[in-house]
Design a protein around this motif. Structure first.
Motif, mmCIF file in Angstrom:
data_model
loop_
_atom_site.group_PDB
_atom_site.id
_atom_site.type_symbol
_atom_site.label_atom_id
_atom_site.label_comp_id
_atom_site.label_asym_id
_atom_site.label_seq_id
_atom_site.Cartn_x
_atom_site.Cartn_y
_atom_site.Cartn_z
ATOM 1 N N ARG A 1 77.459 46.494 -0.675
ATOM 2 C CA ARG A 1 78.533 45.601 -1.115
ATOM 3 C C ARG A 1 78.178 45.089 -2.503
ATOM 4 O O ARG A 1 77.053 44.642 -2.739
ATOM 5 C CB ARG A 1 78.660 44.448 -0.122
ATOM 6 C CG ARG A 1 79.647 43.353 -0.480
ATOM 7 C CD ARG A 1 79.824 42.429 0.717
ATOM 8 N NE ARG A 1 80.414 41.154 0.352
ATOM 9 C CZ ARG A 1 79.763 40.010 0.249
ATOM 10 N NH1 ARG A 1 78.443 40.000 0.461
ATOM 11 N NH2 ARG A 1 80.368 38.904 -0.060
ATOM 12 N N VAL A 2 79.122 45.124 -3.422
ATOM 13 C CA VAL A 2 78.845 44.725 -4.801
ATOM 14 C C VAL A 2 79.805 43.613 -5.209
ATOM 15 O O VAL A 2 80.970 43.600 -4.799
ATOM 16 C CB VAL A 2 78.947 45.931 -5.765
ATOM 17 C CG1 VAL A 2 80.355 46.509 -5.800
ATOM 18 C CG2 VAL A 2 78.494 45.557 -7.171
ATOM 19 N N ILE A 3 79.288 42.666 -6.005
ATOM 20 C CA ILE A 3 80.085 41.532 -6.475
ATOM 21 C C ILE A 3 80.088 41.533 -8.001
ATOM 22 O O ILE A 3 79.025 41.529 -8.637
ATOM 23 C CB ILE A 3 79.511 40.190 -5.972
ATOM 24 C CG1 ILE A 3 79.367 40.187 -4.448
ATOM 25 C CG2 ILE A 3 80.380 39.031 -6.410
ATOM 26 C CD1 ILE A 3 78.700 38.932 -3.904
ATOM 27 N N MET B 1 83.538 28.569 -13.738
ATOM 28 C CA MET B 1 83.260 30.008 -13.655
ATOM 29 C C MET B 1 81.774 30.247 -13.387
ATOM 30 O O MET B 1 81.399 31.101 -12.580
ATOM 31 C CB MET B 1 83.685 30.699 -14.949
ATOM 32 C CG MET B 1 85.194 30.778 -15.134
ATOM 33 S SD MET B 1 85.699 31.095 -16.847
ATOM 34 C CE MET B 1 84.838 32.623 -17.197
ATOM 35 N N ARG B 2 80.933 29.452 -14.049
ATOM 36 C CA ARG B 2 79.496 29.586 -13.822
ATOM 37 C C ARG B 2 79.155 29.216 -12.374
ATOM 38 O O ARG B 2 78.297 29.838 -11.747
ATOM 39 C CB ARG B 2 78.715 28.709 -14.796
ATOM 40 C CG ARG B 2 77.221 28.691 -14.499
ATOM 41 C CD ARG B 2 76.414 28.015 -15.570
ATOM 42 N NE ARG B 2 75.029 27.880 -15.164
ATOM 43 C CZ ARG B 2 74.034 27.603 -15.978
ATOM 44 N NH1 ARG B 2 74.270 27.433 -17.264
ATOM 45 N NH2 ARG B 2 72.799 27.495 -15.530
ATOM 46 N N GLY B 3 79.845 28.192 -11.829
ATOM 47 C CA GLY B 3 79.621 27.816 -10.445
ATOM 48 C C GLY B 3 79.923 28.956 -9.489
ATOM 49 O O GLY B 3 79.207 29.169 -8.502
ATOM 50 N N GLN B 4 81.004 29.705 -9.776
ATOM 51 C CA GLN B 4 81.337 30.870 -8.961
ATOM 52 C C GLN B 4 80.228 31.920 -9.032
ATOM 53 O O GLN B 4 79.865 32.550 -8.034
ATOM 54 C CB GLN B 4 82.664 31.479 -9.441
ATOM 55 C CG GLN B 4 83.893 30.691 -9.073
ATOM 56 C CD GLN B 4 84.251 30.872 -7.613
ATOM 57 O OE1 GLN B 4 84.200 31.969 -7.072
ATOM 58 N NE2 GLN B 4 84.591 29.774 -6.945
ATOM 59 N N THR B 5 79.691 32.108 -10.242
ATOM 60 C CA THR B 5 78.616 33.092 -10.422
ATOM 61 C C THR B 5 77.358 32.659 -9.674
ATOM 62 O O THR B 5 76.696 33.482 -9.033
ATOM 63 C CB THR B 5 78.317 33.278 -11.918
ATOM 64 O OG1 THR B 5 79.485 33.792 -12.566
ATOM 65 C CG2 THR B 5 77.170 34.246 -12.130
ATOM 66 N N GLU B 6 77.028 31.374 -9.744
ATOM 67 C CA GLU B 6 75.844 30.888 -9.044
ATOM 68 C C GLU B 6 76.008 31.032 -7.528
ATOM 69 O O GLU B 6 75.041 31.313 -6.814
ATOM 70 C CB GLU B 6 75.566 29.439 -9.429
ATOM 71 C CG GLU B 6 75.075 29.292 -10.868
ATOM 72 C CD GLU B 6 74.940 27.841 -11.298
ATOM 73 O OE1 GLU B 6 75.532 26.968 -10.621
ATOM 74 O OE2 GLU B 6 74.250 27.595 -12.300
ATOM 75 N N ALA B 7 77.248 30.861 -7.033
ATOM 76 C CA ALA B 7 77.511 31.073 -5.610
ATOM 77 C C ALA B 7 77.294 32.545 -5.237
ATOM 78 O O ALA B 7 76.776 32.856 -4.160
ATOM 79 C CB ALA B 7 78.937 30.638 -5.262
ATOM 80 N N ALA B 8 77.707 33.443 -6.137
ATOM 81 C CA ALA B 8 77.506 34.874 -5.885
ATOM 82 C C ALA B 8 76.025 35.211 -5.851
ATOM 83 O O ALA B 8 75.574 36.029 -5.031
ATOM 84 C CB ALA B 8 78.219 35.697 -6.964
ATOM 85 N N ILE B 9 75.235 34.581 -6.755
ATOM 86 C CA ILE B 9 73.791 34.810 -6.772
ATOM 87 C C ILE B 9 73.173 34.353 -5.460
ATOM 88 O O ILE B 9 72.319 35.028 -4.878
ATOM 89 C CB ILE B 9 73.146 34.084 -7.974
ATOM 90 C CG1 ILE B 9 73.589 34.748 -9.290
ATOM 91 C CG2 ILE B 9 71.627 34.076 -7.860
ATOM 92 C CD1 ILE B 9 73.112 34.025 -10.532
#
Length: 447
Positions: A53-55, A72-80
């Protein structure tokens, strides 16, 4: 269990382009402008023999949490946080920026397995940015071009360490360890399918006197004398100008893909008509892809009465393929079984050389001796100084030479250095990459 991989990095480094390539569809919008991606986008990726699975994530930017960029950075940190593996992308063409350093620190602090990816590596001048990326402390970078698909085989190998092969996990490891991935390439009717059937000991692949029987790249697992191989049979490759059938074009493209994901390429030639122009083109293709090469001459039963055939063919190989000097040459016959054991040993040895690393101290002793015996020529009355050499990666063996006036070093002298490396460190039959890098002169006038 499905592994989750998140693609992260600052804006406009090619994250969405890589995401689209991994999922095989244009799911994510791509544009030259930075900041196109805002939300996380997920997809099912298939790369070589791996599924995961890739994000895709928004570009990491330093911003306050209440701003759009901050959210947007918060979304990225959630993905991490959700990911098992991070693909940290940098733009090799642009080099390392302060933002890359900040976010590399964020990736390290996450504790997730991180693979450093130097994207846009096809661009001129990208070598400097790739080498500078070692300073991020994320290990050896994987060089690729998400737009053109170059280097994806190296990404497969980097991901294979952490992404389980769910479909054939039991088959991947053989008695000799992890299977060596081998692609058999050649002109139509060279005997590729017959050879693989002989190695396998059964009629697994369709054969016959007609040229062009094979269309798809078929993988078979072979164990012979303790060596575990995964061998890909491919369609015969004719000159591009002669291919007008769409199906044949697709078959050849599938064969090229097999070559890119292989570790060793067996270039199969007809012993009765060896080293024809198309044979040389195929061998050169394998060299440009950075694969180890074994030259095999099939139908040896038709020429076995000719004395000194092997020595003659080795001389022909070094003459026509100097970029693969020393590549093993094996005479064999799929019909009689002659030479099959020699072929497997040659594949094993070529794979070992392809993975070989040379320590920095012997390399620099070699550099001193080599330049003393044959100094670099003076250009415009000024001597070029070769200062230091190191090997940042193998598969294939790749070296970086730091020198003055790198752009002035003649191509003939570069070839001399490559040939000397091949001879001194026993690197026959594999591509050798030598990158020249000029050290900055702190006393030079700044513009």
């Amino acid at each position: 269990m499905t592994i989750t991989v998140a693609i992260v990095g600052r804006p406009n480094v090619g994250k969405s382009t890589l995401f689209n390539r991994l999922v095989g569809k244009r799911l994510a919008l791509v544009d030259d402008r930075p900041g196109v991606t805002r939300d996380r986008r997920e997809g099912e990726a298939r790369l070589g023999h791996l599924s995961f699975r890739v994000i895709d994530t928004a570009g990491l930017e330093e911003a306050k949490s209440e701003t759009l960029e901050g959210r947007m950075r918060g979304q990225t940190e959630a993905a991490i946080a959700d990911a098992d593996v991070l693909l940290f992308l940098i733009d090799a063409k642009a080099g390392i920026t302060p933002s890359d350093r900040v976010f590399a620190d964020l990736a390290r602090r996450s504790g997730k397995h991180t693979i450093l990816v130097a994207n846009k590596a096809e661009a001129r001048g990208s070598e400097g940015g790739t080498l500078d990326s070692y300073a991020l402390g994320l290990g050896e970078p994987v060089e690729l071009s998400a737009e053109h698909g170059d280097g994806m085989a190296d990404l497969v190998r980097a991901l294979a360490v952490v992404v389980p092969d769910e479909e054939d996990e039991e088959e991947e490891d053989g008695p000799g360890g992890r299977r060596i991935r081998v692609a058999v390439l050649g002109r139509p009717n060279a005997g590729k399918s017959t050879l693989i059937n002989a190695l396998l000991g059964e009629d697994r692949l369709l054969t016959g006197p007609e040229a062009g029987i094979t269309r798809d790249s078929i993988a078979v697992d072979i164990e012979r004398h303790g060596v575990a191989l995964r061998v890909f049979d491919t369609a015969g490759m004719r000159k591009r100008a002669r291919i007008d059938d769409k199906l044949e074009k697709l078959s050849v493209a599938d064969g090229l893909r097999a070559a890119r994901f292989a570790e060793v390429v067996v270039v199969l030639m007809d012993a009765t008509h060896p080293f024809e122009e198309q044979d040389l083109r195929i061998a050169d293709l394998a060299e440009r892809e950075g694969r180890a090469v074994v030259l095999a001459l099939s139908k040896s039963d038709l020429v076995k009465d000719q004395p000194g055939m092997v020595s003659q063919m080795r001389g022909e190989a070094d003459h026509w393929l100097p970029q693969l000097r020393g590549a093993p040459v094996v005479l064999l016959s799929g019909l009689t079984g002659e030479g099959l054991d020699r072929l497997v040993r040659a594949i094993q040895q070529a794979h070992e050389v392809w993975n070989r690393r040379v320590s920095t101290n012997p390399l620099n002793r070699w550099l001193i001796e080599t330049t003393e015996n044959h100094p670099p020529p003076a250009v415009s009355g000024r001597r070029i100084k070769l200062r230091y050499i190191t090997q940042p990666k193998a598969r294939p063996p790749s070296f970086v030479l730091f020198c003055s006036r790198a752009d002035a070093l003649p191509e003939s002298y570069v070839r001399y250095l490559v040939n000397s490396l091949r001879t001194s460190f026993d690197l026959p039959g594999v591509p050798i990459r030598l990158t020249l890098r000029e050290k900055d002169n702190p006393y030079a006038e700044k513009e």
